[in-house]
Design an enzyme around this catalytic site. Structure first.
Site, PDB file in Angstrom:
ATOM      1  N   ASP A  45       0.836  -1.197   0.000  1.00 47.43           N
ATOM      2  CA  ASP A  45       0.000   0.000   0.000  1.00 47.43           C
ATOM      3  C   ASP A  45       0.874   1.250   0.000  1.00 47.43           C
ATOM      4  OD1 ASP A  45      -2.365  -1.443   0.093  1.00 47.43           O
ATOM      5  OD2 ASP A  45      -2.450  -1.440   2.281  1.00 47.43           O
ATOM      6  N   TYR A  73       6.663  -8.135   8.647  1.00 44.37           N
ATOM      7  CA  TYR A  73       6.463  -6.696   8.797  1.00 44.37           C
ATOM      8  C   TYR A  73       6.750  -6.239  10.232  1.00 44.37           C
ATOM      9  CZ  TYR A  73       3.418  -7.049   4.612  1.00 44.37           C
ATOM     10  OH  TYR A  73       2.891  -7.276   3.365  1.00 44.37           O
ATOM     11  N   ASP A  87      -6.938   2.138   7.430  1.00 43.35           N
ATOM     12  CA  ASP A  87      -5.677   2.746   7.845  1.00 43.35           C
ATOM     13  C   ASP A  87      -5.904   4.235   8.108  1.00 43.35           C
ATOM     14  OD1 ASP A  87      -5.496   4.203   5.416  1.00 43.35           O
ATOM     15  OD2 ASP A  87      -4.287   2.657   4.464  1.00 43.35           O
ATOM     16  N   ARG A 179      -3.978  -4.424   7.088  1.00 42.83           N
ATOM     17  CA  ARG A 179      -5.041  -3.476   7.482  1.00 42.83           C
ATOM     18  C   ARG A 179      -6.265  -4.212   8.012  1.00 42.83           C
ATOM     19  NH1 ARG A 179      -6.902  -0.876   2.696  1.00 42.83           N
ATOM     20  NH2 ARG A 179      -5.628  -2.256   1.407  1.00 42.83           N
TER      21      ARG A 179
END
Length: 317
Positions: A45, A73, A87, A179
């Protein structure tokens, strides 16, 4: 230099900057290197940064193999808010008081997502419906419900807490929307949560310590391709995690010529070499005695009754 750059074959790991889409980052790389053929492996993203593998020229044929790999991540989410994009960049849909909750309690809820779970993609995502990304429908106010899909969460660690902001570490399978994971965790906490920032540390075999920024790429390219080459991962090196079958120069040429090879013969060849290959492996790399990559084939052990082995990619150069 332009002609030489067009012959670059390998994988470049870019540290994607925040604010750019993966496609925009790819276009920047193509512009800097002055090449026409390249592709990225795994969408990030715009809010996210970090590992974005870029496959140059002929190595675009290999991207599918690496899309299968897991992702790692580090990031941060904020409690007490929900948005339409899940988000912090989205339109705020609700605000709620954040409960007095400890890191240990948040970790306990995070643990409930471990293992194989079903996840629904967020309404603003690149997942397609009738050939069109969901985010394009969402921009027009049309929210298409999608069926949940199976993903796997291997690790979901809460690293720290500062007021309503929570830092985390995540190891997940392909297809996972961070997300959505944060959004679902916010639901379980009954206060909502949105992703604030995200950094991909690893995608498949590609890691952040092997990455390069767009600025550094531009700088090195201006100094000459020899300065850039240490950052280009050759396909032979990138594919070392795949099982290897060594073939003669004669058989190598037959494969390059597109000749059909009987599955029974190839399986006998594997047995003769006393190679141990798991029947769950999807691909096998075929190399010459000199270590030159010849082809990627589908593992014949997956379908031993097939008449011929099935080529995934053949490398004629």
């Amino acid at each position: 230099m332009e002609a030489k750059a067009s012959l670059l074959n390998g994988i470049l790991v870019i540290d994607k900057p925040q604010g750019l889409t993966s496609t925009e980052t790819l276009e920047q790389v193509k512009k800097i290197l002055k090449i026409k053929k390249a592709g990225h492996g795994g969408t990030l993203d715009p809010i996210a940064t970090g590992v974005l593998p870029i496959f140059l020229n002929n190595t675009t044929k290999l991207a599918e193999i690496f899309l299968e790999g897991d992702k790692i991540y580090e990031g941060e989410f904020q409690l007490g808010i929900t948005t339409d994009t899940y988000d912090i960049t989205g339109e705020i849909l609700s605000k709620a008081e954040v409960p007095d909750i400890s890191i240990e309690e948040i970790q306990e809820i995070a643990n409930s997502f471990l293992g194989e779970i079903e996840q629904i993609p967020p309404p603003f995502s690149a997942t397609k419906y009738k050939g069109k990304p969901l985010y394009k429908y969402a921009r027009d106010g049309i929210f298409i419900p999608k069926k949940p899909k199976k993903i796997k969460i291997s690790e979901f660690k809460i690293l720290g807490k500062e007021d309503s902001k929570i830092r985390f570490y995540l190891h997940c399978s392909k297809g996972t929307y961070v997300r959505s994971l944060v959004h679902d965790l916010g639901k379980k906490l009954s206060c909502g949560a949105v992703l604030v920032n995200l950094r991909r540390l690893q995608k498949s075999i590609f890691t952040l310590d092997k990455s390069i920024t767009l600025e550094k790429l531009k700088e090195l390219y201006s100094q000459g391709l020899d300065k850039l080459m240490p950052f280009i991962i050759p396909p032979e090196s990138a594919l070392e995690f795949l099982p290897k079958v060594i073939v003669s120069e004669d058989l190598s040429q037959r494969i390059k010529d597109g000749r059909q090879i009987h599955t029974s013969s190839f399986l006998s060849f594997i047995k003769f070499q006393k190679l141990v290959i798991s029947p769950t492996e999807k691909w096998i790399r075929v190399v010459t005695t000199r270590g030159k990559l010849v082809a990627i084939i589908e593992n014949p052990l997956l379908n031993p009754s097939a008449t011929y082995i099935k080529y995934f990619r053949v490398f004629k150069d």
